[in-house]
Structures are given as structure tokens and as C-alpha cells.
Design a protein around this motif. Sequence first.
Motif: not given
Lengths: 231, 151
Positions: A15-19, A5-11
Motif C-alpha cells: 500500500a505504501l509503495a502504491e501511495q 494471503e500477504y502478511a500484514p507488513q507486506e500488505r
Amino acid sequence: MSAFEYAPQERLLRALAEQLKLPLVQIARQSELGPASQPVLSSIGYTADMAIRLIDSYLLSVQVQGQAVFDLEPVSVASMLQDVAHQLSPLAADYRLDLQLSLGGSYAPVMANRYSLESAYTMLGYAMIEAQASNERRQLVLLGAHRRAGGVVAGVFAEHEGLTADIFRRARALYGHARQPMTAAASSAGAGIFVADTLLHAMNAPLRVAHHHKMAGLAATLLPSQQLQII
Amino acid sequence: MADILLIEPDRILTRIYCAYLRERGHIVTAAFGAQAAVQELDMHKPDVVVLEMQLAGHNGIEFLYELRSYPDWQDIPVVLHTMVLLESLKLSADLLRAMGVTQYLYKPATLLHHLEEVVNEVVVPRNSYNARGLVKPRLVEHTDALRPAQT
């Protein structure tokens, strides 16, 4: 809220934050391999650890926004602020700031999500410490709590001018759009403040400008548990 | 001194943990994935497994099930040392305990010396034997062991 349900930029941002946690953990742990006598290595470790905390708090803030129900538990405000002070002390020392606790008595436990509350105040403290560091003279940052009608006002306060309710209201509208949403009060993006605001807002305790011992800062009003007061 | 099987997919972190722990007298065997870890276990039984849940290929959960499916490996304590928050694991403390996980550590918040302290706590002392002369595992079996340790 499910991942889809997240927008592509949010996703992508999630992902970037996790990385980003991985290289920061590498930096933090590598700094521990050096001799203990080198304070610069400790500083590197604290900086990386705090950045990891910011990322984790951001991810938590995204998660709580999608949750209808929050896991709540009785939380001692004093104990929570003491833990936050403990975590922020090395950072404050690095920035050559004095970090103090000002609790002014005991308070009934508040119903909150302990992990979110502690993350919020740690991030708030981190942002405020960073904001004070641009001043030339040694500054004081206070983790403070006091009673007000209806609740416990707990926040982070500092010896600086320039933080007003109007500036904070505008900053809330500007973060994510402007590189410096609160130029009068901070030189950086101040993301920790808005992460804290999101977490506290999810607990119906949004940040607002407040004062403690004649120092201005950002605080939330936390409601003591009525049931626990009866016990 | 402990004989550690470190299951860690990141080579830089592996190098760091191995350097730190070996400097302090521990024997450390590194495996980058579940399959490599099983191969190492076939050759050599460690005192403790330090396990990252997020692995390429088979994940940490699958490794744990594999580990516990062999009688010879039932008593090897496992320390979860992972990038995954305990709340995100969505596994109950009881299930983790049942799979022989004696301690959970959130990797980003765990300093090197704390990892070593935990390993020392869960490892059976080499001179500790039960009546039949077999090494009896000293497991840390309390709920707090499965909360992120304070560092």
C-alpha cells in the motif's frame, strides 16, 4: 497469490509503495513546468521517474512471486538492453558516469516476460550506477551480453572492485535486515539489485557475479528459445 | 487547440496539467470525480476526455459506461491517463476500444508534452466535417493505442 494471503507488513508495504507513486509523479511533472534551460529540473524529473520505476518493479516482483505461470514471449536481448540503456542514459549523465552497451554479436531470442526482464535490468542498472557514483573518478558502467554454454549472459558491469560471489551471497541474506547489505560494493541499500534478482529468479535466471571485458558485475544467464532457433 | 475535460482526482496534478495545457492554447475543464465530470458534460461538450481510472466514489469504468449511455456523447474520444498499469486493469483492449478509449497512457511514465501530443492526435480538427456538416471523430483504432505509450 491474492491480496489476502500477504502478511500484514507486506500488505502495508505494498500500500505504501502504491501511495508513494503519487508524490513522485507530482515531483516529476512539476519539474517539467520549469524552463527547459534549467538542467537541475530535468535531473529532478529523472530521479523521480526512476524512483517510480523502482516502486513499480518492486510491486511487480511481489506479484510474480505468487504466480505459478508467467506470460512468456520471445525477447531480443540486444533490443531489451538497448531500451534499458536509453532509459538509464539521463541518470548516468546525472551521476557523471559513462554508460555503454557491449553486445558482442547477435543472439537468438530468449523466452521471457519482456516487461519483467526490462524492469529487472533497469533496476539493476540503476543500482549499479548509484553504487559507482561514490567513486571519485569518472566511472564506466557497461550493459553487456556474451555467449556462454547454454545461454546468453546479460548483465550490468562496472569498474569497481569489491563485488565477489561471496559478498553477493551474503547480501542476499542481509537485505531487508541490514541498511547496507553490500558495504564493499555499494553505500546504499541496493534495493534495485534485489528487486531485479527476484524478477529474474521468477524466470529461472537468478543473478550471479559475472565478468565481461574484465569488468565485474551482476548478470543472469538467459536461455534462447529452442523452438525459435529451429524456425 | 483542443477543448479538454480533464478528470483527475489529485488537485496538484490537476493544477500541473491545466497549467501546461492552457499555456499551449488548449481549453481545459477540470473535474475531480465522475459525478462532477458528468455535470460538466451536461453544460459543455469537450473535444476529448482525459480520464484517470482511480477516482473517489464512482470509478473510471463506471464513468465510461455513463458516458456511452448518452447518444450525444458517443463520439467523444477518451484518453485513459491513469496510475493503473494496463495489465492491472484486467480489461481487454477490445472492451476498452468498445467504450471509446482511443489511447492508454500510464501516468507515471507519461511526460507532459507526450500527453499533449496524444490529445492533439485524437482530437477532431475543428475544420473537419462529414457530408452532413457534422464533426466526425477521428479515432485511433489500432491495438497499439491501448498499450502503454513509450515516452
